[in-house]
Scaffold this motif. Structure first.
Motif, PDB file in Angstrom:
ATOM      1  N   ALA A   1       0.857  -1.188   0.000  1.00 34.99           N
ATOM      2  CA  ALA A   1       0.000   0.000   0.000  1.00 34.99           C
ATOM      3  C   ALA A   1       0.891   1.236   0.000  1.00 34.99           C
ATOM      4  CB  ALA A   1      -0.907   0.001   1.230  1.00 34.99           C
ATOM      5  N   VAL A   2       0.459   2.272  -0.711  1.00 32.71           N
ATOM      6  CA  VAL A   2       1.294   3.462  -0.871  1.00 32.71           C
ATOM      7  C   VAL A   2       0.491   4.721  -0.586  1.00 32.71           C
ATOM      8  CG1 VAL A   2       2.841   4.743  -2.389  1.00 32.71           C
ATOM      9  CG2 VAL A   2       2.590   2.270  -2.697  1.00 32.71           C
ATOM     10  N   ILE A   3       1.013   5.554   0.329  1.00 32.44           N
ATOM     11  CA  ILE A   3       0.493   6.903   0.529  1.00 32.44           C
ATOM     12  C   ILE A   3       1.363   7.823  -0.318  1.00 32.44           C
ATOM     13  CG2 ILE A   3       0.021   8.751   2.188  1.00 32.44           C
ATOM     14  CD1 ILE A   3      -0.235   6.614   4.359  1.00 32.44           C
ATOM     15  N   MET A   4       0.811   8.286  -1.418  1.00 31.98           N
ATOM     16  CA  MET A   4       1.573   9.064  -2.406  1.00 31.98           C
ATOM     17  C   MET A   4       1.548  10.534  -1.988  1.00 31.98           C
ATOM     18  SD  MET A   4      -0.008   7.228  -5.816  1.00 31.98           S
ATOM     19  CE  MET A   4      -1.654   7.874  -5.451  1.00 31.98           C
ATOM     20  N   ASP A   5       2.611  10.989  -1.361  1.00 31.41           N
ATOM     21  CA  ASP A   5       2.623  12.333  -0.787  1.00 31.41           C
ATOM     22  C   ASP A   5       3.760  13.155  -1.394  1.00 31.41           C
ATOM     23  OD1 ASP A   5       1.793  14.375   0.839  1.00 31.41           O
ATOM     24  OD2 ASP A   5       2.732  13.607   2.656  1.00 31.41           O
TER      25      ASP A   5
END
Length: 259
Positions: free
Chosen positions: A31-35
């Motif tokens: 899972a990736v939090i694209m920030d």
């Protein structure tokens, strides 16, 4: 893994050895939090939407690399329930960008045997954006390769409340049918999550140096390994992804047990 490491990582930077990655221990679900899109744009004196557009290439690169490595599920946090608080022009631009990008990418994803799934409340999205995601699901729904899970208008707290409501409805029906009450189980609760049927993430990546989960997959990341990188999302590439995977493989996952 579908392809050899030297094909996936043809030109690694000095000091980064792709052969150090164990293909047999690639996480099943990333899972990736694209920030960092906004900060990337600000550094270049561009508006925030230009940053979001620049981040599309990082999404493409990560999808392609994850699929080639044999990752079974890749979940990307595209738009949270809190993101509606952003300036109106940015929100409108993002919704338009989602629709255009999804329609432009769906054929390529289909050719790569990638299945597209969305999690979150799509009912309040503009019709054009909803239809683009629906089209992606219709086109790729029977694919058997990696599942790309796009979290849009997603909030972890809201998802948990939704699951609780499902448990309550089940309890009422159970009481009406049997006259008794059975306490909810984790299995029953998880049926009410947007992610029902999807294994919990093994690895959660967050870019741009932030150290928050930001209301993302709060139930599902109970035992996920966290890797945070200072790289802003538009600059995230397959080699930064490799670094995250190598850090993950260096961890000892005990799931609450002893060393």
């Amino acid at each position: 893994m579908n392809k050899p490491l030297d094909y996936i990582f043809p030109a690694p930077p000095a000091g980064l050895d792709p052969t150090a990655l164990d293909p047999a221990r690639v996480p099943q679900h990333v899972a990736v939090i694209m920030d960092g899109n906004g900060r990337w744009a600000k550094k270049r004196a561009l508006n925030r939407l230009r940053g979001h557009k620049a981040g599309i290439e990082a999404v493409r690169e990560t999808i392609r690399c994850a699929s080639d490595l044999g990752v079974r599920y890749l979940t990307i946090y595209s738009f949270s329930t809190e993101n509606w608080k952003r300036p109106h022009d940015e929100v409108v631009g993002l919704m338009d960008l989602f629709a255009k990008t999804m329609l432009a990418e769906v054929d390529g994803l289909h050719e790569e045997n990638v299945r597209v799934k969305t999690v979150g409340d799509l009912s309040v999205l503009p019709a054009e954006t909803r239809e683009a995601f629906d089209e992606a699901w219709r086109t790729t729904g029977d694919n058997t390769g990696m599942t790309l899970v796009v979290a849009v208008n997603y909030g972890g707290r809201q998802e948990i409340l939704r699951a609780v409501e499902g448990c309550m409805r089940h309890a009422v029906l159970e009481a009406e049918e049997t006259g008794g009450f059975l306490p909810p189980t984790e299995e029953l609760f998880e049926r009410g999550l947007y992610t029902a049927g999807i294994p919990d993430p093994d690895l959660l990546i967050r870019t741009s140096g932030e150290m928050r989960v930001s209301n993302f997959l709060l139930w599902q990341i109970a035992y996920a390994e966290f890797v945070c990188t200072d790289v802003l999302w538009p600059d995230f590439d397959r080699y930064e992804f490799l670094r995250c995977l190598l850090e993950y493989q260096g961890r000892n996952r005990r799931f609450g047990g002893v060393e």
